[in-house]
Design a protein around this motif. Structure first.
Motif, PDB file in Angstrom:
ATOM      1  N   LEU A 171     -29.353 -15.990  19.949  1.00 26.90           N
ATOM      2  CA  LEU A 171     -28.086 -16.613  19.908  1.00 26.90           C
ATOM      3  C   LEU A 171     -27.437 -16.565  18.184  1.00 26.90           C
ATOM      4  N   TYR A 172     -28.651 -16.594  17.389  1.00 29.32           N
ATOM      5  CA  TYR A 172     -28.167 -16.574  15.945  1.00 29.32           C
ATOM      6  C   TYR A 172     -28.277 -15.147  15.418  1.00 29.32           C
ATOM      7  N   PHE A 173     -29.165 -14.438  15.928  1.00 30.20           N
ATOM      8  CA  PHE A 173     -29.149 -12.895  15.592  1.00 30.20           C
ATOM      9  C   PHE A 173     -29.068 -12.152  16.475  1.00 30.20           C
ATOM     10  N   PRO A 174     -27.887 -12.045  17.398  1.00 29.47           N
ATOM     11  CA  PRO A 174     -27.740 -11.300  18.556  1.00 29.47           C
ATOM     12  C   PRO A 174     -27.778  -9.788  18.161  1.00 29.47           C
ATOM     13  N   ALA A 175     -28.140  -9.031  19.499  1.00 32.68           N
ATOM     14  CA  ALA A 175     -28.084  -7.673  19.526  1.00 32.68           C
ATOM     15  C   ALA A 175     -26.777  -7.166  19.604  1.00 32.68           C
ATOM     16  N   GLU A 176     -25.908  -7.987  20.471  1.00 29.10           N
ATOM     17  CA  GLU A 176     -24.651  -7.014  20.987  1.00 29.10           C
ATOM     18  C   GLU A 176     -23.506  -7.576  19.962  1.00 29.10           C
ATOM     19  N   ASN A 177     -22.233  -7.185  20.592  1.00 31.68           N
ATOM     20  CA  ASN A 177     -20.967  -7.414  19.816  1.00 31.68           C
ATOM     21  C   ASN A 177     -21.050  -6.986  18.179  1.00 31.68           C
TER      22      ASN A 177
END
Ligand SMILES: NC(=O)c1ccc[n+]([C@H]2O[C@H](COP(=O)([O-])OP(=O)(O)OC[C@H]3O[C@@H](n4cnc5c(N)ncnc54)[C@H](O)[C@@H]3O)[C@@H](O)[C@H]2O)c1
Length: 373
Positions: free
Chosen positions: A361-367
């Motif tokens: 949530l804090y280090f996302p892979a997307e967007n």
């Protein structure tokens, strides 16, 4: 290099004090260097005073000390080489005896540098014999200065732990696409390589700094605090005692002593006992932020956090994980250049699960957005 300079001066037999530098001149002639004039003892170049010690003598001191700074030697040798490759003649007095002064200065410099270096080496060797991290005796300041001067490799002989985990053995956490929840932050790919989730004993981590969940006295206790003090040895408590405690939310740094970590950053989390209000939330965030700021101020580039306040102090883990991740993400957005790795060092299975769930949530892979960093 030291041999070169020795060869350079090896024929200088006549000390300066027994009259003109005839020998030096003959020797330099031998090296194809012609003096037009040379400096004689008592002459103005020597400040009117007779030269008190043979150049060779200084060289010998430097050589005996086995310490010639390569630069000095190279410079001196280069100067002489350059001159002897020139038109073969130069007048040391022409540029007010620049060669004589240079060589003498360089040799004296080398001799002094050698002397300082060997004194320093001597002190360090004496210190190495004195260091006893199992004893409360001894001067913590001296011990700290000595340990912090060592390379990681040289410091290993002082570890009091049964083993250690080098940074390269702590895998970098990589974001996964399947996120169970709405990412809190946009992706910043520059931060991906900076986070680790590690499950184990923080006292084993061979990194720049581990964070201790301490209490306001800083004089040790139980839980992770107790483990850190046990592993570091009694010298840690001595230094902590000099810090005169620590306010909740603040952070103070000490040497790691017998720990594989170079430093310990002591921070005091809020006592929540299950009840989290704004104040506890703010205090817990301050612990993470002030610990990272303290690390950066001390050029500690790899830092590990335990789950601060979630043990005896009773801060609910499922709430603490968000304060920890959000604060570290915010800090890295601003100061990513100051840190190579932030390690969330969890001890309990439930904490491991919580971090696995919430890290994306804090280090996302997307967007992926173009990093502003
Ligand atoms: N836990 C105890 O029995 C105990 C007793 C007295 C004092 N303390 C300590 O607790 C107070 C601070 O409370 P706190 O909740 O912030 O700390 P804590 O009680 O030490 O718990 C913080 C977190 O650290 C975890 N932990 C414990 N040992 C290790 C380890 N070796 N490596 C990594 N993580 C570990 C622990 O599971 C918990 O998630 C201080 O007074 C301190 O001295 C603990």
């Amino acid at each position: 290099m030291a041999q070169q300079i020795s060869a350079l001066f090896s024929h200088i037999r006549a000390p300066l004090s027994t009259g003109p530098l005839r020998r030096v001149r003959a020797d330099f002639h031998g090296a194809g260097v012609k003096f037009k004039h040379f400096v004689s003892p008592g002459s103005p170049q020597l400040g009117g005073k007779p030269a008190t010690s043979p150049v060779r003598g200084h060289v010998n001191v430097a050589l005996r000390a086995g310490r010639f700074s390569t630069t000095t030697t190279t410079t001196a040798a280069a100067v002489v080489r350059k001159v002897s490759q020139g038109n073969g003649s130069f007048s040391p007095r022409g540029k007010r005896g620049w060669l004589g002064k240079f060589v003498l200065g360089a040799t004296l410099g080398a001799g002094t540098a050698a002397l300082v270096q060997s004194l320093h080496t001597g002190t360090m060797t004496a210190m190495a014999q004195k260091v006893d991290l199992d004893s409360f005796k001894g001067d913590w300041k001296e011990t700290k200065e000595f340990l912090l001067s060592l390379s990681v490799k040289d410091r290993r002989q002082y570890y009091r732990t049964s083993g250690f985990v080098p940074l390269e053995d702590i895998p970098v956490w990589t974001p996964t696409a399947d996120v169970s929840g709405e990412p809190v932050c946009l992706r910043n790919e520059k931060l991906d390589q900076k986070i680790s989730l590690y499950r184990g004993d923080i006292t084993m981590l061979e990194i720049d700094a581990i964070v201790n969940a301490a209490n306001n006295s800083l004089l040790g206790g139980g839980g992770v605090d107790g483990a850190i003090h046990r592993a570091a040895g009694p010298m840690l408590k001595k230094e902590c005692a000099s810090l005169q405690g620590c306010e909740t939310g603040e952070a103070k740094i000490t040497c790691g002593y017998g720990l594989p970590a170079k430093y310990v950053i002591h921070t005091v989390g809020p006592v929540a006992q299950g009840r989290v209000e704004k104040e506890e939330k703010k205090a817990l965030r301050s612990c993470y932020k002030n610990s990272l700021t303290t690390a950066s101020k001390n050029e500690a580039r790899s830092v590990a956090f335990p789950c601060i306040s979630t043990g005896i102090y009773g801060y609910p883990s499922e709430q603490a994980v968000h304060e920890a991740l959000a604060t570290v993400r915010e800090y890295l957005n601003e100061h990513h250049d100051k840190l190579d790795r932030v390690i969330f060092c969890v001890f309990l299975p439930k904490d491991y699960e919580l971090y696995l769930q919430n890290l994306p949530l804090y280090f996302p892979a997307e967007n992926t957005v173009k990093s502003k960093l």
